[in-house]
Design an enzyme around this catalytic site. Sequence first.
Site, short mmCIF file in Angstrom:
data_model
loop_
_atom_site.label_atom_id
_atom_site.label_comp_id
_atom_site.label_asym_id
_atom_site.label_seq_id
_atom_site.Cartn_x
_atom_site.Cartn_y
_atom_site.Cartn_z
N ASP A 34 0.81 -1.22 0.00
CA ASP A 34 0.00 0.00 0.00
C ASP A 34 0.85 1.27 0.00
OD1 ASP A 34 -2.30 -1.69 0.25
OD2 ASP A 34 -1.85 -1.86 2.39
N GLU A 196 -10.91 -0.70 -4.98
CA GLU A 196 -10.46 -0.14 -3.71
C GLU A 196 -9.23 0.72 -3.96
OE1 GLU A 196 -9.09 -3.27 -1.15
OE2 GLU A 196 -8.04 -4.29 -2.77
N GLU A 319 23.65 5.90 6.49
CA GLU A 319 23.05 4.88 7.34
C GLU A 319 23.11 3.53 6.63
OE1 GLU A 319 22.28 5.66 10.43
OE2 GLU A 319 22.93 7.69 9.89
N GLU A 321 21.27 1.10 6.70
CA GLU A 321 19.97 0.64 6.22
C GLU A 321 19.54 1.33 4.93
OE1 GLU A 321 19.34 3.75 9.48
OE2 GLU A 321 20.64 2.02 9.12
N ASP A 432 25.60 0.00 11.89
CA ASP A 432 24.90 1.27 12.07
C ASP A 432 25.07 2.20 10.87
OD1 ASP A 432 23.53 3.43 13.06
OD2 ASP A 432 24.96 3.91 14.65
#
Length: 437
Positions: A34, A196, A319, A321, A432
């Site tokens: 979504d 939808e 970062e 991530e 990290d």
Amino acid sequence: MKIIDLMTFGALVALGAPFAAAQNPLVQTKYTADPAPMVYNDTIYLYTTHDEDDAEGFKMLDWLLYTSTDMVNWTDRGAVASLKDFKWIDKDNGAWAEQVIERNGKFYMYCPIHGNGIGVLVADSPYGPFKDPIGKSLVWQKEHWNDIDPTVFIDDDGQAYMYWGNPDLYYVKLNEDMISYSGDIVKLPHIEDYQEGPWFYKRNGHYYLAFASTCCPEGIGYAMSDSPTGPWEYKGHIMDHTQRTRGNHPGIIDYKGKSYVFGLNYDLLRIETDKHKERRSVSAAEMHYNPDGTIKEVPYWKDNVLEQIEFFNPYRRVEAETMAWGYGLKTAPLADGGICVNNIDNGETLTLRGVDFGKKGAKNFKAATRNAKQGAVIEVRLDSDKGPVVATLPLKSSADFSLSECKVKGAKGVHDVVFCFKGDGDNLFEWDYWQFN
């Protein structure tokens, strides 16, 4: 160590892993669905729902955020809101499709609470924290359960509208405070192929309503109007129905001179199983308009190549991530509010696309890690996991995040960067951030 057989290798190539040209799905460390992209201050904020890793049916507890400035490298910003932020409900599942919009320096998140209407949260930053300003539903038609999938748009005259609904379509006019509305809830006539997930926006004087088209499988259809309240004229598909996916749910933006449609699929799940489970993944594709404003049909996600729209700067704190591809890895929140990469096993990789080292090139590489196993190493390669090694970083063993640093040789110009993880077994370390100098 997670074993990838030849069949899975082929699936990864088809999905756009680093050894292929395409770049879908956008996130591989979690299941996302979504998509609700928002452009703010030259950055894409991609809000998503979150299918849990063990979901069989819909198991959705919170809402996630990812950011990018180049469309291919995405930074995990973690969960920005959850069902627990609505104190007036007692639900532990049902964090369905939301949308975030900015007005007057505040950020409003409209969230369906299935069976309890649509709620709203507000924050002073796109990163949150989001809080409930009214302590009740914004809209709740108690006679049915149709109140899901809100989409909000502010017109040029300042009037805001919220559309929503499955299988019927509704709208209201929101007040300037964005947490109340005036007038009646209006139910619209059925739009051909509407199911939808509406997405309401305006472009070059045309109003658009994109939506998930009739299930199942769902495609992405759209309608156009000369008015923000209709009547709506069905125009066809942005992406046709296909057996290659069960569901879909559009989000559409213009960004840096290009148009993009976001949606969802089960492509990441298909790497692991052909059994149906509600574990979905967000993808994106460039989208093009005809001179009359109608939309050219977009091929299925895996048949697209998502181009990078600016190079990635490695000469700053990045970062860990942040990635274009990281299948098999996971991310987790830190006590200070940050995110780290974990579940790092021997032989796995993390890829960034289009990293610009410049003409002089990088001289040093450093990474902040903790809980590294003895002998754990980050190997830095260019362009693929078989490409030239430009740095080998042995990691310090420390219970707290600490920096390890090494020399870099041969990293010049623009390349994909592949961090290859070497060591004994699984869970080699937590990561990290990193930086080249």
